[in-house]
Design a protein around this motif. Sequence first.
Motif, mmCIF file in Angstrom:
data_model
loop_
_atom_site.group_PDB
_atom_site.id
_atom_site.type_symbol
_atom_site.label_atom_id
_atom_site.label_comp_id
_atom_site.label_asym_id
_atom_site.label_seq_id
_atom_site.Cartn_x
_atom_site.Cartn_y
_atom_site.Cartn_z
ATOM 1 N N GLY A 76 38.888 93.635 29.549
ATOM 2 C CA GLY A 76 39.495 94.776 28.867
ATOM 3 C C GLY A 76 39.246 94.842 27.376
ATOM 4 O O GLY A 76 39.724 95.751 26.708
ATOM 5 N N ARG A 77 38.503 93.901 26.829
ATOM 6 C CA ARG A 77 38.271 93.866 25.385
ATOM 7 C C ARG A 77 37.671 95.187 24.889
ATOM 8 O O ARG A 77 38.021 95.689 23.826
ATOM 9 C CB ARG A 77 37.321 92.715 25.065
ATOM 10 C CG ARG A 77 36.799 92.680 23.645
ATOM 11 C CD ARG A 77 37.812 92.129 22.679
ATOM 12 N NE ARG A 77 37.271 92.070 21.316
ATOM 13 C CZ ARG A 77 37.903 91.534 20.285
ATOM 14 N NH1 ARG A 77 39.102 91.021 20.442
ATOM 15 N NH2 ARG A 77 37.365 91.528 19.098
ATOM 16 N N GLN A 78 36.730 95.739 25.659
ATOM 17 C CA GLN A 78 36.052 96.965 25.210
ATOM 18 C C GLN A 78 36.601 98.196 25.921
ATOM 19 O O GLN A 78 35.950 99.233 25.980
ATOM 20 C CB GLN A 78 34.545 96.842 25.413
ATOM 21 C CG GLN A 78 33.951 95.731 24.529
ATOM 22 C CD GLN A 78 32.457 95.785 24.462
ATOM 23 O OE1 GLN A 78 31.781 95.512 25.461
ATOM 24 N NE2 GLN A 78 31.903 96.129 23.301
ATOM 25 N N GLY A 79 37.827 98.074 26.410
ATOM 26 C CA GLY A 79 38.467 99.154 27.153
ATOM 27 C C GLY A 79 38.931 98.618 28.491
ATOM 28 O O GLY A 79 38.275 97.743 29.057
ATOM 29 N N PRO A 80 40.073 99.127 28.991
ATOM 30 C CA PRO A 80 40.593 98.609 30.264
ATOM 31 C C PRO A 80 39.540 98.708 31.369
ATOM 32 O O PRO A 80 38.988 99.777 31.600
ATOM 33 C CB PRO A 80 41.788 99.522 30.549
ATOM 34 C CG PRO A 80 42.183 100.065 29.215
ATOM 35 C CD PRO A 80 40.921 100.172 28.419
ATOM 36 N N GLY A 81 39.257 97.592 32.002
ATOM 37 C CA GLY A 81 38.313 97.587 33.122
ATOM 38 C C GLY A 81 36.852 97.530 32.725
ATOM 39 O O GLY A 81 35.984 97.364 33.578
ATOM 40 N N GLY A 101 34.340 101.325 26.333
ATOM 41 C CA GLY A 101 33.744 101.433 27.656
ATOM 42 C C GLY A 101 34.803 101.921 28.642
ATOM 43 O O GLY A 101 35.992 101.699 28.439
ATOM 44 N N GLU A 102 34.342 102.579 29.692
ATOM 45 C CA GLU A 102 35.278 103.046 30.729
ATOM 46 C C GLU A 102 35.418 101.971 31.812
ATOM 47 O O GLU A 102 34.582 101.076 31.921
ATOM 48 C CB GLU A 102 34.773 104.353 31.341
ATOM 49 C CG GLU A 102 34.648 105.498 30.338
ATOM 50 C CD GLU A 102 35.965 105.824 29.625
ATOM 51 O OE1 GLU A 102 37.032 105.791 30.283
ATOM 52 O OE2 GLU A 102 35.930 106.090 28.405
ATOM 53 N N ALA A 103 36.476 102.106 32.593
ATOM 54 C CA ALA A 103 36.736 101.127 33.659
ATOM 55 C C ALA A 103 35.510 101.005 34.563
ATOM 56 O O ALA A 103 34.951 102.015 35.010
ATOM 57 C CB ALA A 103 37.955 101.542 34.462
ATOM 58 N N GLY A 104 35.097 99.789 34.797
ATOM 59 C CA GLY A 104 33.971 99.527 35.699
ATOM 60 C C GLY A 104 32.615 99.579 35.027
ATOM 61 O O GLY A 104 31.631 99.073 35.563
ATOM 62 N N GLU A 105 32.538 100.189 33.837
ATOM 63 C CA GLU A 105 31.239 100.291 33.162
ATOM 64 C C GLU A 105 30.765 98.924 32.681
ATOM 65 O O GLU A 105 31.561 98.116 32.207
ATOM 66 C CB GLU A 105 31.336 101.227 31.951
ATOM 67 C CG GLU A 105 31.321 102.688 32.330
ATOM 68 C CD GLU A 105 31.118 103.583 31.114
ATOM 69 O OE1 GLU A 105 30.643 104.713 31.332
ATOM 70 O OE2 GLU A 105 31.435 103.188 29.979
#
Lengths: 475, 195
Positions: free
Chosen positions: A438-443, A422-426
Amino acid sequence: MSPDDSTPRSLFDKVWDAHQVKAETAETPGVLYIDLHLIHEVTSPQAFSALAARGLKVRRPDRTLATIDHSTPTLDFKAGEAPPYATRAAQLQVERLEVNAASNSIPLHGWGSEYRGVVHVMGPELGATQPGMTVVCGDSHTATHGAFGALAFGIGTTEVGHVLASQCLLQRKPKSLRVTVNGRPGRGVSAKDIVLAIIARLGIDGGTGSVIEYAGEAIEALDMEGRMTVCNMSIEAGARAGMIAPDETTFAWLKGRKLAPKGAAWDEAVTRWSQLASDPGARFDREIEMDASEIAPMVTWGTAPDTGISIGGHVPDARSASHQKALDYMQFEAGQPIAGTKVNQVFIGSCTNSRITDLRQAAEIMRGRQVAPGVRALVVPGSVQVRQQAEAEGLDQIFVAAGAQWRQPGCSMCIAMNGDRGEAGELVVSTSNRNFEGRQGPGARTVLASPATAAAAAVTGLITDPRSLMEPAHV
Amino acid sequence: MSDNPASLAHLHSRTFLLPQEDIDTDQIIPARFLTTTTQDGLGKLAFHDWRYDEDGKARDDCALNTLDTGEFAILVAGRNFGCGSSREHAPWALHDFGVRAVISSEIADIFRSNAAKNNIVPILAPPHSHAWLLEHEGVEVKIDLERQYVDLGNGPGFHFEIEPFAKHCLIEGTDPLGFLLSHSDDITAYEACSA
């Protein structure tokens, strides 16, 4: 051996006792024999290096089974082409396991194996995981195998080295905790919802130091995939392991699998396995009871897996600074209904929910519907076997027709090591097991849910009660 | 006294605080860094996403970026430190970062086991001592592993529990694998019985 054969013993006691090479003393832990050691590319290379540095050999390669799952790409690639690794480091790590497995005669279900898959999907599927066994892996979700009445737990890399070298571990006996789930859940409530409710009840450290036995009518009624989902998340309540007594459901699922006993050995095994259930009157250090009929589809609001609430519920008030930090990270307001939250990505997969029944539940919701505009949905089967079975049933066609991506097996977005993320904020509605920052991507913001709830999020673009999309016939 | 030069029998250092509860291993070292095949040099990745922004620039507001772990080697963390995955990369990163002891009111099982195998003393503090430590950043602490006592100077010192064999290994530098392999005959006998 039990000191007194008339003392009622739990399932855990029986498996523990049967694997004592040397009993623990006040000064030293006991020596526990390990029947099955599963390894993967991420937590094994340093263990092999440690063995090599000391000139030690793998004691029982025949009790060791390897696969590649965490760092592997889930994108298609043609036979003869190099897998499209996200990074050079990922490729080197997989290649290191290939070399370590080959040079130590360890069976590896790597590229090209029809049994390659997420390690906790592969073991049971092969019939390598059997009732009464001790199973370990350098992975905290090893408790999954407890669904078969095995004692299965995650270990660190130093201990991976210990098992490679000695087929044993130094262990003191953990405490026991029985979780009894009485009654039957309502429609649209799956094993994932049950375990999220259990974790919410126990808290993220409620099981620390303990082995959980799951029991009761709602647990017995689960199919093996559902039982694996429940045991899989034991660590999310801090527990070392989770176990379920083997029964006819277990035996029927295992029978005929590649590594399961055959012929007379099968009958003998079933007789032995039938003795494993906890004796009446067995003592547990702690017991809790829950009522399945009170459990609704669950989703998490925070950044720890114990933050599950029913999908019709509201985000709770912050009880601590850590809770407030979680609310801020998730961009949730205390008191807001969680249903109706806008979703950016949906991930259906992971060692928690990537098996065939999981995919059927997701497909049932997605059939004839479209992934909402602007939402990216990934469906990642847990193994080559699951993928083939799903394709034989036409589930892949349902996902693809809906606009979801049908991927090759792997851990994928659960741990976001392979480029899927995932992207930050998503906001990601995910059938995996962890919603840490952040487990699935930072943010990236993770909401844990069942396959049906994840599928409902995909087609509506919002966190949605899957029961609102189920056919009346399903009621 | 131990002859082991790396012995943690006595540890005298100052504390740094991470008061958040449930600090999981994905915070200690994010999973995307786990593609390494060695265990060296991971200190720069410890708490990476707290210390660095999306562009990899050190965050000015993160105290971990200016921490001298030579002087502050004892981490005092909020309840349930190290929950989540079994990755031993977490204690590898913390040790390389300079951490020699972790004090909390609860430490997750697998992390606790991994820490002790990597020369980090995991210490469970009673609630009032834990609360005091969280209110007094940078205090000097003396950990006497032999006596299992933490001296907090003016604060409420406390005795702590530690698994006796883990304690022995931390003090003497004993390798648990050597101990395990000393049972080879027992293991062979067990295998013969259960085959």
